[in-house]
Design a protein around this motif. Structure first.
Motif: not given
Length: 159
Positions: A18-20, A49-54, A75-79
């Protein structure tokens, strides 16, 4: 992606990375097979592990604890959340209607029946926001109509 135990999500991600990644909860639904929430958390973390954005539901205390750890990994993290005022995307009740705000900006307000379950829908929208689709989401939410018989309680006759 779902899991019955540690290693399964990692295996799925090895052939479908996944990318996201959107993680909504570390909950008791998996306890029958995994025995405790620490193991559930370990298994679910594999999707990052493989996601660029979580995208994380920070109303879940365990997931809120992932934010710094993932950011330290680059990682780019969004909440997202409904009861966490610092969440990037919030869905909350305002005067009996759902209010959706993104980065503290109100973007849509709708009847509760017309939008979504705030416990899962807001994470989906946060994931889409990560792909830059917020304008389309807001326009779509404005067109949502209730589903027939949704939220109606009925009692079947006894046999």
């Amino acid at each position: 992606m779902g899991t019955y135990g540690p290693g399964e999500i990692a295996e799925l991600c090895s052939w479908c990375p996944p990318t996201i990644a959107v993680v909504t909860a570390i909950g008791p639904v998996h306890l029958e097979r995994m025995k405790n929430l620490d193991v559930v958390e370990q298994a679910k973390y594999e999707i990052t592990e493989s996601a660029r954005c979580v995208v994380l539901n920070v109303d879940d205390e365990r997931l809120a604890g992932w934010v710094i750890r993932l950011e330290e990994q680059g990682k780019k993290v969004r909440t997202a959340g409904s009861s966490t005022p610092t969440a990037s995307v919030r869905v909350f009740d305002r005067d009996g209607r759902w209010q959706v705000s993104v980065e503290d900006q109100d973007v849509v307000r709708s009847n509760k029946w017309a939008v979504f379950n705030n416990e899962s829908g807001l994470r989906d929208r946060r994931g889409a926001r990560s792909r830059g689709e917020l304008r389309n989401i807001v326009a779509g939410l404005a067109r949502v109509v209730p589903v027939a018989n949704r939220s109606n309680v009925a009692t079947a006759p006894r046999a």
